[in-house]
Design an enzyme around this catalytic site. Structure first.
Site, PDB file in Angstrom:
ATOM      1  CB  ALA A  36      -0.977  -0.390   1.548  1.00  0.00           C
ATOM      2  CB  THR A  37       1.533   4.475  -1.321  1.00  0.00           C
ATOM      3  OG1 THR A  37       2.165   3.792  -2.542  1.00  0.00           O
ATOM      4  CG2 THR A  37       1.944   5.607  -0.929  1.00  0.00           C
ATOM      5  CB  ALA A  38      -0.881   5.663   4.004  1.00  0.00           C
ATOM      6  CD  GLU A  46      -2.708   2.067  -2.789  1.00  0.00           C
ATOM      7  OE1 GLU A  46      -3.679   1.046  -2.912  1.00  0.00           O
ATOM      8  OE2 GLU A  46      -2.209   1.429  -0.927  1.00  0.00           O
ATOM      9  CB  SER A 100       0.107   1.639  -4.344  1.00  0.00           C
ATOM     10  OG  SER A 100       0.810   1.096  -3.405  1.00  0.00           O
TER      11      SER A 100
END
Length: 197
Positions: free
Chosen positions: A9-11, A25, A177
């Site tokens: 993931a990407t935050a 995302e 992502s």
């Protein structure tokens, strides 16, 4: 071999003049399999504190639910809003208590208590304050954009554009992502959420 099956993931979280922007995302992948393209990884904790995550979303959903309950109880006891640093410390305590069976999630907690603040928490509950942060498998790509373009005291519009740009740069190179971006904005008026395709 187990690391191959950790969800990616990407935050990101960014402070700006008057608030905080958090974005993530929407994809959940397990190895090479995309499990979901519509998962929300941004969470409203209180009216003035939000969070976003990377890692096991189920763990974060449980953590967010526990934090909402704990902050409501604490608010009734104190008869005032719970500041972001208190929320981060409470979340840190919950994560540290579970250190032998950790919640496999990296968290960015942000909010407004006079000044906008962001804290990054790892699965064992370390609390790291910063002006901007990124977590997840796409963090390196996102931080490449944030390091270059973040400016203290930027306005909300620029901060939202920067958060979206940094997530999009991660999506370009991180196959774990993708599939849209959820954005959570927290300021002195409360929280607002929207989705960017």
């Amino acid at each position: 071999m187990a690391y191959m099956y950790m969800p990616g993931a990407t935050a990101v979280g960014i402070t700006y003049d008057g608030g905080v922007v958090m974005a993530s995302e929407r994809r959940i992948s397990y190895g090479n399999f995309v499990v979901s393209k519509t998962t929300k990884k941004t969470f409203k904790i209180t009216d003035f504190v939000g969070a976003c995550c990377a890692g096991m979303v189920a763990d974060m959903q449980v953590l967010a639910m526990q934090m909402r309950a704990m902050t409501k109880i604490r608010k009734m006891e104190l008869k005032r809003e719970i500041p972001p640093n208190s929320v981060a410390k409470m979340m840190s305590s919950l994560m540290y208590e579970r250190r032998y069976y950790p919640l496999l999630t990296q968290v960015i907690v942000g909010g407004v208590d006079g000044e906008p603040v962001i804290y990054t928490l790892d699965p064992l509950g370390s609390v790291l304050p910063d002006d901007y942060a990124s977590v997840g498998t796409g963090a390196e790509m996102a931080l490449g954009v944030l390091d270059q373009e973040f400016k203290p005291k930027m306005n909300e519009k620029d901060a939202v554009k920067l958060a979206i740009k940094s997530i999009k740069s991660a999506i370009m190179r991180d196959n774990a992502s993708g599939d849209g971006i959820d954005v959570l904005v927290v300021d002195k008026n409360g929280t607002r959420e929207f989705t960017e395709s």
